[in-house]
Enzyme design. Sequence first.
Site, PDB file in Angstrom:
ATOM      1  N   THR A  27       0.816  -1.211   0.000  1.00 41.67           N
ATOM      2  CA  THR A  27       0.000   0.000   0.000  1.00 41.67           C
ATOM      3  C   THR A  27       0.851   1.263   0.000  1.00 41.67           C
ATOM      4  OG1 THR A  27      -0.134   0.065   2.421  1.00 41.67           O
ATOM      5  CG2 THR A  27      -1.886  -1.126   1.256  1.00 41.67           C
ATOM      6  N   ASP A  28       0.230   2.339  -0.483  1.00 46.86           N
ATOM      7  CA  ASP A  28       0.882   3.648  -0.402  1.00 46.86           C
ATOM      8  C   ASP A  28       0.385   4.356   0.865  1.00 46.86           C
ATOM      9  OD1 ASP A  28      -1.667   4.663  -0.960  1.00 46.86           O
ATOM     10  OD2 ASP A  28      -1.183   5.233  -3.017  1.00 46.86           O
ATOM     11  N   ALA A  29       0.695   5.612   0.999  1.00 47.89           N
ATOM     12  CA  ALA A  29       0.335   6.356   2.209  1.00 47.89           C
ATOM     13  C   ALA A  29      -1.180   6.498   2.399  1.00 47.89           C
ATOM     14  CB  ALA A  29       0.976   7.742   2.172  1.00 47.89           C
TER      15      ALA A  29
END
Length: 146
Positions: A27-29
Site C-alpha cells: 500500500t501507499d500512504a
Amino acid sequence: MRLSLTPSLDPSAYSYTHRLRTRFAETDAKGIIHHGAYPAYLEEARAAMLRDAGYPYETVRSGPEGVDFAVLELYVRHRRPLRFDDEVRIHVVVDGLKKTTFQVGYLLEVEGEVRATAVTVHGAVDPTGRPSRMPAFLTDLVGGAR
C-alpha cells in the site's frame, strides 16, 4: 507494438481464475495498493495458470524445449483502486498466439467489481535469449471457457 488484445470485462470470457489477497506492504500512504504491485500480481496469476494446466514454469524453462517467456509489453488500465486485504480474483486468458509471441489478458475484480484490466505480451526465448518457437502446449491454453 505487438499488443492487440482487448481484455473483456466479463469474467466468463476468461479460461482461468486465480485468487490472491493484497498485502499491507504493497500500500501507499493512502492505503491503496501501489501501481508497482500489479505486474507481480499478473505474474503470479500467469504462473499459477501454467502450473494448474500441468506446465509448471520452471519445468517449461528447464525442459527439453528450454523456453522462457520474456515480457515484451505490459499494459494495465486502472479502473478502481485495490486496497489492503482485498481478495482479488484475477481472471486470465491466453490469446494472440503467433510463432514466437503470445498475449495474456487479465481482469482483476473484487466482489464482482472490476478494478483493473491488463495485457502482457510475451516472446518465447531460448536459454541464450534468442527468439524461439512457441511450445506446442500453448495451443491448449488459448481462449476456452472455464
